[in-house]
Design a protein around this motif. Structure first.
Motif, mmCIF file in Angstrom:
data_model
loop_
_atom_site.group_PDB
_atom_site.id
_atom_site.type_symbol
_atom_site.label_atom_id
_atom_site.label_comp_id
_atom_site.label_asym_id
_atom_site.label_seq_id
_atom_site.Cartn_x
_atom_site.Cartn_y
_atom_site.Cartn_z
ATOM 1 N N PRO A 146 0.780 -1.232 0.000
ATOM 2 C CA PRO A 146 0.000 0.000 0.000
ATOM 3 C C PRO A 146 0.823 1.299 0.000
ATOM 4 O O PRO A 146 0.439 2.263 -0.627
ATOM 5 N N TRP A 161 2.388 -8.202 -2.528
ATOM 6 C CA TRP A 161 2.760 -7.123 -1.595
ATOM 7 C C TRP A 161 3.579 -7.736 -0.475
ATOM 8 O O TRP A 161 3.583 -8.961 -0.275
ATOM 9 N N ASN A 162 4.299 -6.898 0.287
ATOM 10 C CA ASN A 162 5.077 -7.416 1.419
ATOM 11 C C ASN A 162 5.161 -6.440 2.590
ATOM 12 O O ASN A 162 5.719 -6.782 3.626
ATOM 13 N N THR A 212 3.134 -3.509 5.144
ATOM 14 C CA THR A 212 1.935 -2.781 5.564
ATOM 15 C C THR A 212 2.254 -1.303 5.782
ATOM 16 O O THR A 212 1.368 -0.501 6.022
ATOM 17 N N GLU A 257 3.904 -0.474 8.374
ATOM 18 C CA GLU A 257 4.369 -0.657 9.759
ATOM 19 C C GLU A 257 5.452 -1.733 9.819
ATOM 20 O O GLU A 257 6.422 -1.603 10.547
ATOM 21 N N PHE A 258 5.213 -2.785 9.107
ATOM 22 C CA PHE A 258 6.174 -3.893 9.107
ATOM 23 C C PHE A 258 6.146 -4.607 7.758
ATOM 24 O O PHE A 258 5.209 -4.438 6.980
ATOM 25 N N VAL A 259 7.223 -5.366 7.530
ATOM 26 C CA VAL A 259 7.354 -6.114 6.280
ATOM 27 C C VAL A 259 7.159 -7.595 6.563
ATOM 28 O O VAL A 259 7.668 -8.110 7.562
ATOM 29 N N VAL A 260 6.404 -8.254 5.730
ATOM 30 C CA VAL A 260 6.318 -9.713 5.760
ATOM 31 C C VAL A 260 7.173 -10.198 4.590
ATOM 32 O O VAL A 260 6.815 -9.972 3.438
ATOM 33 N N ASN A 261 8.323 -10.808 4.887
ATOM 34 C CA ASN A 261 9.234 -11.192 3.809
ATOM 35 C C ASN A 261 8.745 -12.461 3.131
ATOM 36 O O ASN A 261 9.259 -13.554 3.333
ATOM 37 N N ASP A 262 7.688 -12.274 2.349
ATOM 38 C CA ASP A 262 7.051 -13.383 1.658
ATOM 39 C C ASP A 262 6.356 -12.787 0.429
ATOM 40 O O ASP A 262 6.395 -11.572 0.221
ATOM 41 N N TRP A 308 -9.293 -1.973 -0.713
ATOM 42 C CA TRP A 308 -8.440 -3.170 -0.825
ATOM 43 C C TRP A 308 -7.227 -3.081 0.092
ATOM 44 O O TRP A 308 -6.676 -4.102 0.501
ATOM 45 N N PHE A 309 -6.820 -1.844 0.440
ATOM 46 C CA PHE A 309 -5.740 -1.693 1.411
ATOM 47 C C PHE A 309 -6.133 -2.344 2.742
ATOM 48 O O PHE A 309 -5.299 -2.927 3.427
ATOM 49 N N LEU A 335 -3.984 -4.919 4.974
ATOM 50 C CA LEU A 335 -3.558 -4.695 6.362
ATOM 51 C C LEU A 335 -4.107 -5.786 7.277
ATOM 52 O O LEU A 335 -3.412 -6.269 8.179
ATOM 53 N N TYR A 353 6.478 -16.693 7.255
ATOM 54 C CA TYR A 353 6.925 -15.414 7.811
ATOM 55 C C TYR A 353 8.002 -15.639 8.863
ATOM 56 O O TYR A 353 9.105 -15.089 8.775
ATOM 57 N N ASN A 406 11.222 -17.554 7.443
ATOM 58 C CA ASN A 406 12.138 -16.746 6.641
ATOM 59 C C ASN A 406 12.994 -15.843 7.524
ATOM 60 O O ASN A 406 14.197 -15.677 7.290
ATOM 61 N N PRO A 417 9.826 -6.357 14.317
ATOM 62 C CA PRO A 417 9.422 -6.804 12.981
ATOM 63 C C PRO A 417 10.445 -6.414 11.914
ATOM 64 O O PRO A 417 11.280 -5.537 12.141
ATOM 65 N N SER A 418 10.359 -7.078 10.790
ATOM 66 C CA SER A 418 11.196 -6.735 9.648
ATOM 67 C C SER A 418 10.746 -5.389 9.088
ATOM 68 O O SER A 418 9.572 -5.057 9.092
ATOM 69 N N LYS A 419 11.704 -4.587 8.628
ATOM 70 C CA LYS A 419 11.381 -3.278 8.053
ATOM 71 C C LYS A 419 11.836 -3.178 6.603
ATOM 72 O O LYS A 419 11.738 -2.118 5.999
#
Lengths: 279, 258
Positions: free
Chosen positions: A72, A101-102, A104, A106-111, B4-5, B9, B42, B45, B78-80
């Motif tokens: 987004p 997408w990966n 939000t 706020e955070f990344v989902v590495n997938d 759709w966002f 989320l 998730y 990885n 979390p991952s950034k």
């Protein structure tokens, strides 16, 4: 370095993973091309230098897993710049990303995550595909996803979405046949209408891989040989879309190089037979 | 927000926070099965990324502890970045306040050292220093030279013998070793040369000089600061060595032009 070859040859190639670098550089097996994951070669160092040696012997396709084209928020410019620098160094024959997408924000989902296929998401993804194409100065190929769920909000199929995306941005399509098979089993996607939806002239590459099964769900683990049903679908795609550069992907429980070469040989022979029957 | 966002989320929170998801359609199996696959991917990885970046920590604490630590780390940090190789920069901070790791007080500093090595592995390529150009600088201008460190270079200070601990856990090292944890502080210098990441111990004056250079001091100023506390500091021999080792990789253009 050789002058850049701007197209992948219409032959079979393999996904090149770290455990096979040395062997491939030593043996130089008769492969049409190789594909690697872009992010493993960002910036510099040993991995990049090995890839540059590989590039002296084979056309290279850079396959990204981290751009998150449908996220987004705004595109990650640091990531995009790193990809651009990699393209400048390697002079790839193709650059691809996934329809996913990966982040939000706020955070990344590495997938590789699916999203609803709507007019609104189409225009969002189109803008971002154009941003990438402009930055790297070349056509981007976008790969269909294997998904384990779909969205009530979707207004079109993934195939229709890709067709529209190709029309609006000029991007190419990387058709992953195993992903289509997985989606047909998991989500009830009709493979024939998916293939029909794709504009043949935008399809630039095929992927073939093996999968595994978990609790009745097919999981795209790239951990096995290509199954018979996927070979059947591949032959159907060759008939309907035509021969295209075809990749054997194997990322987990990776076997001996010889097994990958064997699988690539099967893909190659399917392409040759299709060609024979057309003459 | 575009509709759709919201789905995206909600899906993201269902993966990371185990929230429920209403916008997804369950296929030929329960939607929970689908979400479990995404949750496993998730965490798997990110765990894999931590394992690759921190092989010494992993050996020090064992696989089971490492797995538990990774899960809690993923929970709180979390991952950034879309690039998995960027994940784990904060493990050192995490370990410093991780209750289960307090018995191994050197872990955060080893983690800092391993992250420096991880960064060095992927650091941008550089050309070594232009020796001929450097030699052509007039003696009266040499003091004003500002050297540039290799982008792979990192200095890590520790109150523990982190260089010895790190070396002992490299592939091919003998398994029976003895490190005296009270043997005093060590300062590690991480660098990459010929594609190989190297770690060595620095003396106090060496590290002080390199840190001055890193912060942009001229040759004269950096050396003056170090000589104040370490009158025996022999700049010349170090300079030659650090250029040879590609730790100093360039000098500023103003000096080149003069």
């Amino acid at each position: 370095m050789q002058p850049a070859s701007h197209f992948l040859p219409v032959r079979a190639g393999i996904g090149l993973r770290a455990q096979h670098y040395e062997q491939v550089l030593e043996m130089l097996p008769p492969l049409g091309w190789v594909e690697v994951h872009s992010e493993n070669f960002f910036e510099g160092g040993a991995a990049l230098h090995t890839l540059i040696k590989v590039r002296e012997n084979y056309p290279v396709s850079l396959h990204g897993v981290g751009m998150g084209l449908a996220s987004p928020g705004p595109i990650d410019h640091q990531h995009l710049s790193a990809l651009k620098r990699l393209c400048d160094r390697v002079q790839p024959a193709a650059v691809s990303e996934h329809l996913c997408w990966n982040s939000t924000g706020e955070f990344v989902v590495n997938d590789l995550l699916p999203f609803p296929y709507t007019r609104a998401s189409l225009s969002h993804v189109s803008v971002r595909v154009e941003q990438v194409q402009e930055k790297i100065g070349r056509r981007l190929l976008i790969e269909n996803l294997s998904s384990y769920l779909s969205f009530a909000r979707s207004e079109m199929s993934e195939g229709e979405f890709l067709a529209e995306l190709a029309k609006s941005t000029g991007c190419g399509i990387l058709f992953d046949v195993n992903n289509l098979y997985v989606n047909s089993k998991n989500l009830g996607v009709d493979p024939e209408s998916f293939i029909r939806a794709l504009p043949s002239n935008a399809v630039m590459e095929y992927h073939l891989a093996g999968h595994s099964v978990r609790d009745g769900c097919l999981v795209d683990t790239h951990s096995d040989r290509v199954c018979n049903e996927v070979w059947d679908l591949y032959r159907l795609a060759l008939q309907q879309v035509g021969n295209r550069p075809t990749l054997i992907e194997w990322d987990n429980d990776t076997p001996d190089l010889s097994v990958l070469l064997e699988e690539a040989g099967i893909a190659q022979s399917h392409m040759e037979h299709r060609h024979d029957s057309m003459v | 927000m575009t509709a759709w966002f919201e789905d995206v989320l909600e899906f993201g929170n269902a993966i990371r926070n185990n929230d429920a998801m209403s916008g997804g359609i369950g296929p030929n199996y329960p939607i929970g099965t689908a979400l479990e696959i995404y949750r496993n991917n998730y965490r798997g990885n990110l765990q894999g990324a931590l394992g690759l970046a921190y092989p010494v920590i992993r050996q020090l604490v064992g696989d089971e502890f490492f797995r538990m630590m990774a899960i809690m780390h993923i929970e709180s940090r979390p991952s950034k970045s879309g690039n998995l190789h960027d994940y784990g920069a904060e493990l050192s901070k995490f370990l410093a306040s991780f209750p289960n790791a307090q018995e191994l007080p050197y872990l955060p500093e080893i983690a800092k050292l391993e992250w420096a090595c991880h960064m060095a592995y992927f650091a941008a390529d550089i050309e070594p220093i232009d020796i001929v150009l450097l030699a052509s600088i007039a003696p009266e201008n040499q003091d004003r030279l500002r050297f540039l460190l290799n982008p792979a270079c990192r200095i890590v200070r520790s109150s523990f013998p982190i260089v010895d601990i790190w070396q002992a856990h490299q592939p091919g090292m003998p398994e029976d070793f003895l490190i005296d944890l009270d043997s005093g502080p060590q300062i590690a210098l991480v660098n990459r040369r010929n594609d190989v990441v190297r770690v060595e111990a620095l003396s106090l004056p060496e590290s002080a000089w390199l840190e001055e250079i890193e912060s942009g001091a001229t040759l004269w100023d950096a050396t003056a600061v170090v000589l104040e506390n370490h009158p025996d500091f022999d700049l010349e021999s170090h300079l030659v060595n650090w250029i040879e080792q590609e730790i100093l990789v360039d000098f500023d253009h103003e000096a080149k032009e003069n």
